[in-house]
Enzyme design. Sequence first.
Site, PDB file in Angstrom:
ATOM      1  N   GLU A 216       0.764  -1.172   0.032  1.00 14.09           N
ATOM      2  CA  GLU A 216       0.083  -0.105  -0.057  1.00 14.09           C
ATOM      3  C   GLU A 216       0.712   1.537  -0.027  1.00 14.09           C
ATOM      4  OE1 GLU A 216      -3.413   0.253   0.051  1.00 14.09           O
ATOM      5  OE2 GLU A 216      -3.695  -1.956   0.037  1.00 14.09           O
ATOM      6  N   CYS A 250      -2.106   9.468   2.426  1.00 14.69           N
ATOM      7  CA  CYS A 250      -1.510   8.869   1.470  1.00 14.69           C
ATOM      8  C   CYS A 250      -2.527   9.413  -0.050  1.00 14.69           C
ATOM      9  CB  CYS A 250      -1.340   7.434   1.325  1.00 14.69           C
ATOM     10  SG  CYS A 250      -3.087   6.636   1.909  1.00 14.69           S
TER      11      CYS A 250
HETATM   12  P1  NAD Z   1       8.242   4.775   5.294  1.00 16.10           P
HETATM   13  O1  NAD Z   1       8.065   4.081   3.809  1.00 16.10           O
HETATM   14  O2  NAD Z   1       9.275   5.602   5.164  1.00 16.10           O
HETATM   15  O3  NAD Z   1       8.013   3.832   6.428  1.00 16.10           O
HETATM   16  C1  NAD Z   1       7.252   2.767   6.493  1.00 16.10           C
HETATM   17  C2  NAD Z   1       7.696   1.768   7.565  1.00 16.10           C
HETATM   18  O4  NAD Z   1       8.944   1.103   6.800  1.00 16.10           O
HETATM   19  C3  NAD Z   1       8.183   2.279   8.737  1.00 16.10           C
HETATM   20  O5  NAD Z   1       7.653   1.253   9.719  1.00 16.10           O
HETATM   21  C4  NAD Z   1       9.511   2.301   8.626  1.00 16.10           C
HETATM   22  O6  NAD Z   1      10.104   1.651   9.769  1.00 16.10           O
HETATM   23  C5  NAD Z   1      10.024   1.140   7.652  1.00 16.10           C
HETATM   24  N1  NAD Z   1      11.314   1.588   6.756  1.00 16.10           N
HETATM   25  C6  NAD Z   1      11.595   3.002   6.349  1.00 16.10           C
HETATM   26  N2  NAD Z   1      12.766   2.836   5.879  1.00 16.10           N
HETATM   27  C7  NAD Z   1      12.940   1.657   5.681  1.00 16.10           C
HETATM   28  C8  NAD Z   1      14.090   0.889   4.988  1.00 16.10           C
HETATM   29  N3  NAD Z   1      15.189   1.340   4.604  1.00 16.10           N
HETATM   30  N4  NAD Z   1      14.188  -0.371   4.986  1.00 16.10           N
HETATM   31  C9  NAD Z   1      13.153  -0.991   5.806  1.00 16.10           C
HETATM   32  N5  NAD Z   1      12.261  -0.515   6.296  1.00 16.10           N
HETATM   33  C10 NAD Z   1      11.934   0.768   6.402  1.00 16.10           C
HETATM   34  O7  NAD Z   1       6.841   5.499   4.985  1.00 16.10           O
HETATM   35  P2  NAD Z   1       6.389   6.811   5.980  1.00 16.10           P
HETATM   36  O8  NAD Z   1       7.229   8.012   5.721  1.00 16.10           O
HETATM   37  O9  NAD Z   1       6.072   6.178   7.368  1.00 16.10           O
HETATM   38  O10 NAD Z   1       4.631   6.716   5.170  1.00 16.10           O
HETATM   39  C11 NAD Z   1       4.389   7.968   4.462  1.00 16.10           C
HETATM   40  C12 NAD Z   1       4.400   7.149   3.161  1.00 16.10           C
HETATM   41  O11 NAD Z   1       3.536   6.071   3.159  1.00 16.10           O
HETATM   42  C13 NAD Z   1       3.825   7.968   1.930  1.00 16.10           C
HETATM   43  O12 NAD Z   1       4.523   7.834   0.745  1.00 16.10           O
HETATM   44  C14 NAD Z   1       2.503   7.775   1.864  1.00 16.10           C
HETATM   45  O13 NAD Z   1       1.709   7.786   0.696  1.00 16.10           O
HETATM   46  C15 NAD Z   1       2.662   6.137   2.284  1.00 16.10           C
HETATM   47  N6  NAD Z   1       1.241   5.564   2.643  1.00 16.10           N
HETATM   48  C16 NAD Z   1       0.422   4.992   1.842  1.00 16.10           C
HETATM   49  C17 NAD Z   1      -0.758   4.382   2.304  1.00 16.10           C
HETATM   50  C18 NAD Z   1      -1.675   3.576   1.728  1.00 16.10           C
HETATM   51  O14 NAD Z   1      -2.761   3.091   2.333  1.00 16.10           O
HETATM   52  N7  NAD Z   1      -1.418   3.361   0.565  1.00 16.10           N
HETATM   53  C19 NAD Z   1      -1.247   5.053   3.732  1.00 16.10           C
HETATM   54  C20 NAD Z   1      -0.464   5.736   4.342  1.00 16.10           C
HETATM   55  C21 NAD Z   1       0.918   6.225   4.051  1.00 16.10           C
END
Ligand code: NAD
Length: 462
Positions: A216, A250
């Site tokens: 997602e 998002c």
């Molecule tokens: P992110 O991808 O930075 O982090 C998400 C998760 O991944 C966190 O738990 C984090 O600890 C982990 N993570 C971060 N970097 C990592 C790495 N290098 N290796 C492994 N794991 C890692 O996202 P965010 O900043 O928390 O959230 C914002 C993003 O999420 C936006 O792009 C938004 O559009 C998206 N989002 C999507 C939905 C959806 O339902 N489609 C909902 C909410 C947010």
Amino acid sequence: MIKESTRESVDKLVRAQRKYFRSGVTRSYDFRMKALNNLLKLIRNNEAKILHALKKDLNKSEAEAYTTEIGFLLEEIRHTQKHLKKWMEPKKVKTAKTHIGSKGYTIAEPYGVTLIIAPWNYPFQLQLAPLIGAIAAGNTAILKPSELTPLTSKLLDELIKEYYHPDFIAVVEGGIETNQILLDQPLDYIFFTGSVPVGKIVMEAASKRLIPITLELGGKSPCIVDETADLKLAAKRIAFGKFTNAGQTCIAPDYMYLHKNIRQPFIDTFKEVIKEFYGENPLRNEEFGKIVNDRHFNRLKSYLSEGEILSGGKYDESSEKIEPTLLAPHDTSSPVMSDEIFGPIFPVMEYENINEVIDFVVERPKPLALYLFTTNKEIEEKVVNNISFGGGSINDTLMHIATPYLPFGGVGESGIGSYHGESSFVAFSHNKSVLNQTNKFDFSFRYPNAKHGLKIIKKLMK
Ligand code: NAD
């Protein structure tokens, strides 16, 4: 600061959950219903604590937190409980001519040990909404909340410990390092919500063991206002979608395309609506959300110089708030028009013919959401049929996510798979096909020694 979890503790947890899953207890209807009741209790009994954590982590107002995090989950659980029995039933399928006498059916089978990774923007809801599907489908689950919303992460850990045995559901707190340890595990299914770059890391890790996944993700969701739109209503609904959680949603409209005939009246109406919603000084409005951290605050601030400010544009370093801002971008290839904005800055562009907008959108990664404000059926059909996007609303924003009857997910760079309502149950289940053959008779034409076998096969299979 959240401490990373150790490899030993994660290995042990995955082994314990696997053993628990293999015992078969998570599979019965009664067990799943009880576990869902438990989730209802966990949320209802701790509403004040949840609201407090969300206020501290993101300055979420009570109304916003209740609607988008708590109420949303309660609705989703009730819907799941109401339909679960039906969803769990094996589904009979038709038999082909070549299979006369046999019966075919499919069973929704739980995957096993599942991992649910959540982002920070709706840190409670986005962790527990997929969990509803995991429980309903009969899995165990490991939850990994975002380290950027530490109070919510800690609260989730405490509550899950209080309401569930860790062999069934457990929280693993930590950041990137912890996620890497989790992604090294022999899991049966991964549900990831987060950014596109991290989604790619998750998919790569899953590919090593061919673990099925749902991604997602995010991206830039366009919002188009046609000349036939109801301008006041459109302005209200767009402002609601863009500025809820200070734009950190998002599926928030990312940028806006306005028809040239209504550009100025719409902008004027939109400015009035911002005032109606957040007052003369939104930075002082207690109900208006903050940006999650310094890094994102500074990233958003830098966009302010990438266009002409049409409204707003002020910010406050100490509270990490940025005003609802309308901006006419200087250049469509600048970061504000190529990165996902994820904040209260709203680029505005103008068009004359809807084909220009369609070309602009389809030349870029497929959006997670698309919004169109129009009363012209032809324009609606043209946009819906010519642009690929995850999901969206006509004459509204965000609301397509809030009904359990519509699957929610992206396409292409905005994600893989979908969930909510029955789609969550489907996402967390393997659809197993079974053919039950009759012993009453046997068609010998398939055997290598059959006389005229091929002739009969050719008649049946053409
Ligand atoms: P992110 O991808 O930075 O982090 C998400 C998760 O991944 C966190 O738990 C984090 O600890 C982990 N993570 C971060 N970097 C990592 C790495 N290098 N290796 C492994 N794991 C890692 O996202 P965010 O900043 O928390 O959230 C914002 C993003 O999420 C936006 O792009 C938004 O559009 C998206 N989002 C999507 C939905 C959806 O339902 N489609 C909902 C909410 C947010």
